[in-house]
Design a protein around this motif. Structure first.
Motif, short mmCIF file in Angstrom:
data_model
loop_
_atom_site.label_atom_id
_atom_site.label_comp_id
_atom_site.label_asym_id
_atom_site.label_seq_id
_atom_site.Cartn_x
_atom_site.Cartn_y
_atom_site.Cartn_z
N GLN A 423 80.31 -47.98 -50.37
CA GLN A 423 80.48 -47.49 -51.73
C GLN A 423 81.72 -48.08 -52.39
O GLN A 423 82.65 -48.51 -51.71
CB GLN A 423 80.62 -45.95 -51.70
CG GLN A 423 79.38 -45.23 -51.25
CD GLN A 423 79.66 -43.76 -50.99
OE1 GLN A 423 79.75 -43.34 -49.85
NE2 GLN A 423 79.81 -42.98 -52.05
N PRO A 424 81.76 -48.08 -53.73
CA PRO A 424 82.97 -48.53 -54.42
C PRO A 424 84.00 -47.41 -54.47
O PRO A 424 83.65 -46.22 -54.60
CB PRO A 424 82.47 -48.88 -55.82
CG PRO A 424 81.32 -47.94 -56.04
CD PRO A 424 80.67 -47.76 -54.69
N VAL A 439 102.66 -43.39 -54.64
CA VAL A 439 101.59 -42.76 -53.87
C VAL A 439 100.33 -42.78 -54.73
O VAL A 439 100.36 -42.32 -55.88
CB VAL A 439 101.93 -41.31 -53.49
CG1 VAL A 439 100.76 -40.66 -52.75
CG2 VAL A 439 103.19 -41.25 -52.63
N GLY A 440 99.25 -43.32 -54.19
CA GLY A 440 98.01 -43.42 -54.96
C GLY A 440 97.00 -42.36 -54.59
O GLY A 440 97.10 -41.71 -53.54
N VAL A 441 96.03 -42.16 -55.48
CA VAL A 441 94.87 -41.34 -55.18
C VAL A 441 93.63 -42.22 -55.23
O VAL A 441 93.60 -43.23 -55.92
CB VAL A 441 94.71 -40.16 -56.17
CG1 VAL A 441 95.89 -39.22 -56.06
CG2 VAL A 441 94.54 -40.66 -57.60
N GLN A 442 92.63 -41.81 -54.50
CA GLN A 442 91.39 -42.59 -54.38
C GLN A 442 90.23 -41.83 -55.00
O GLN A 442 90.04 -40.64 -54.76
CB GLN A 442 91.11 -42.83 -52.89
CG GLN A 442 89.82 -43.58 -52.61
CD GLN A 442 89.52 -43.70 -51.12
OE1 GLN A 442 88.69 -44.51 -50.71
NE2 GLN A 442 90.19 -42.91 -50.29
N LEU A 443 89.47 -42.53 -55.82
CA LEU A 443 88.22 -42.02 -56.36
C LEU A 443 87.07 -42.83 -55.77
O LEU A 443 87.12 -44.07 -55.78
CB LEU A 443 88.20 -42.12 -57.88
CG LEU A 443 89.10 -41.12 -58.64
CD1 LEU A 443 89.31 -41.60 -60.06
CD2 LEU A 443 88.50 -39.73 -58.61
N VAL A 444 86.04 -42.14 -55.30
CA VAL A 444 84.88 -42.79 -54.69
C VAL A 444 83.64 -42.44 -55.49
O VAL A 444 83.39 -41.26 -55.79
CB VAL A 444 84.69 -42.33 -53.23
CG1 VAL A 444 83.55 -43.11 -52.57
CG2 VAL A 444 85.99 -42.48 -52.44
#
Length: 472
Positions: A423-424, A439-444
């Motif tokens: 998935q992207p 600090v990053g956050v990830q969206l899938v």
């Protein structure tokens, strides 16, 4: 000229079109920035400045990114006849016969390739500290890692050496450096960007080429340039509704978004800064009108994932080492490899063909169980990009494999499952620690839905603009 280097790649391209700067002047400014600032970062390991300047006059006049400087990660992104190490001394003197399809497309789009960026040996870990080239340092704190395996690219973009650099992601290697260096990093859908002609797939399809950038629109526009199926590729990603660049700024509508601050598997300690970043981003998304609630796919908590994922990576590494021996005409000895890769290659050699097929079949089932959550009506999953706090250089000890592998497993707990599903996923720079480290956050998104990611990422960027304080 420093003001032009602070622009994103789309902005630099527009400055060249508007006659505010020539392609040569912009390239020379980026070269000067690398020469002035990279000594302490160690992000750029191969420099091709004279060749880059000589190529400018041959750039297509109407190319969309004519004259915009770019750096290539020294893993994948191959150039015919030019140095290519994959972070290892084992490849000394070995070159490729043809440009990678992605490099061909970048040049056709007018990008000027200035050199290649540092990466851990074979890209097999989350920090860029190869024996062959030494560590890359984080521009936000030189004692800290820039992440891996695209750490050299991330450090270069974060420091303002270039606006855009290529990357790749087999277990988090775009999203983790993006998180640690305060950048945008999108891992595309499997098959969106070809690995040819040298390869069909990397790590059984886990690995995908992409970029690290300072803006959502750069990531979208760059992916538009390199995306596309080539005959013979083993995968073809679902078609997008249109150009991704047009999705940046488009209304995403009201989306159903789940979020996780802790890993459902239960064996990954919750990291404070990544969890806080997710909590704050979830609140922002709710303010923006989305339906946001705790929760995610049950399959993410399955305890057998790490074992099967690790086995497949080890098998691929073992095959890579054999292939390198055949390419140079002499088998690669274990002592020529870094201890981590020697151990992983040995583990891979210990697996049978049946073991490998069974592991891939398990991942096939895992993929179906994971994506069912999106098929049931969710649009996005929000979770940490990095499963641990930002870490200093040396935190992944080269001499203690037990500690190194344990820490790595925690760090990639939220990213590697998305490599397995294909998935992207995008990492966005939404948070800082008390010490000022990004600090990053990830969206899938669901398979093939980079368009949804770009719309929401741009919406977040608009509501809370990203800061890039590490640029010189």
């Amino acid at each position: 000229m420093d003001d032009l280097l602070r622009l994103d790649a789309v902005g630099q391209a527009q400055a060249v079109k508007d006659g505010l700067v020539s392609a040569r002047e912009l390239t020379e400014a980026a070269i000067a920035a690398i020469e002035a600032r990279d000594g302490e970062l160690n992000a750029v390991i191969f420099r091709r400045f004279e060749r880059a300047l000589a190529e400018i006059d041959d750039l297509p006049a109407d190319a969309p990114f004519r004259g915009v400087p770019i750096l290539l990660k020294d893993l994948g992104w191959r150039q015919a006849g030019e140095p290519y190490s994959a972070g290892s001394n084992v490849r000394d003197g070995l070159t490729d016969a043809a440009d990678g399809y992605g490099v061909v497309r970048l040049r056709a789009a007018g990008f000027v390739v200035l050199g290649r960026t540092n990466t851990p040996e074979f890209g097999s870990t989350i920090t860029t500290e190869p024996v062959a080239f030494g560590p890359t340092r984080n521009p936000y704190d030189l004692a800290y890692s820039a992440g891996g395996s695209s750490g050299g690219s991330a450090a270069a973009v974060a420091a303002g050496l270039v606006a855009l650099a290529t990357a790749s992601d087999g277990g988090g290697s775009i999203r983790i450096p993006a998180s640690m260096c305060g950048l945008v990093g999108l891992k595309p859908s499997r098959g969106r960007v070809s690995l040819g002609p040298a390869m069909g797939e990397g790590w059984n399809g886990f690995s995908c080429p992409g970029f690290v950038s300072r803006s959502v629109r750069d990531t979208a526009a760059a992916l538009d340039v390199v995306s596309g199926y080539h005959p013979g590729d083993p995968y073809d990603a679902p078609a997008l509704p249109g150009r991704l660049a047009l999705e940046a700024g488009a209304d995403p509508g009201r989306l159903r978004i789940g979020f996780l601050t802790a890993h459902p598997r239960g064996d990954v300690p919750e990291a404070h800064a990544p969890a806080e970043a997710v909590t704050r981003t979830a609140a922002l998304l709710a303010e923006l009108g989305h339906d946001v609630a705790p929760g995610g796919p049950e399959a993410l908590g399955e305890p057998d994932f790490t074992r099967h994922f690790g086995a497949i990576v080890a098998d691929n590494l073992a095959a890579q080492v054999v292939s390198l021996g055949e390419l140079r005409g002499e088998p690669v000895r274990p002592e020529e490899l870094e201890p981590r890769n020697a151990a992983m290659a040995a583990a891979g050699r210990g697996h049978s063909a049946a073991d490998h097929i069974l592991a891939t079949q398990w991942v096939d089932g895992f993929r179906r169980r994971m994506v069912a959550w999106w098929s049931a009506g969710h649009d996005l999953l929000l979770m940490p990009s990095l499963g641990v706090e930002p870490f200093p250089l040396g935190w992944i000890p080269p001499g203690d494999l037990s500690i190194a592998l344990g820490r790595t497993a925690h760090a990639v707990a939220f990213t590697s499952p998305i490599n397995a599903t294909g998935q992207p996923a995008i990492s966005l720079p939404t948070h800082r620690t008390e010490a000022g480290l990004p600090v990053g956050v990830q969206l899938v998104a669901a398979p093939g839905r980079e368009d949804v990611l770009i719309r929401v990422a741009a919406q977040i960027e608009q509501a809370r603009p990203f800061e890039h304080r590490a640029m010189g």
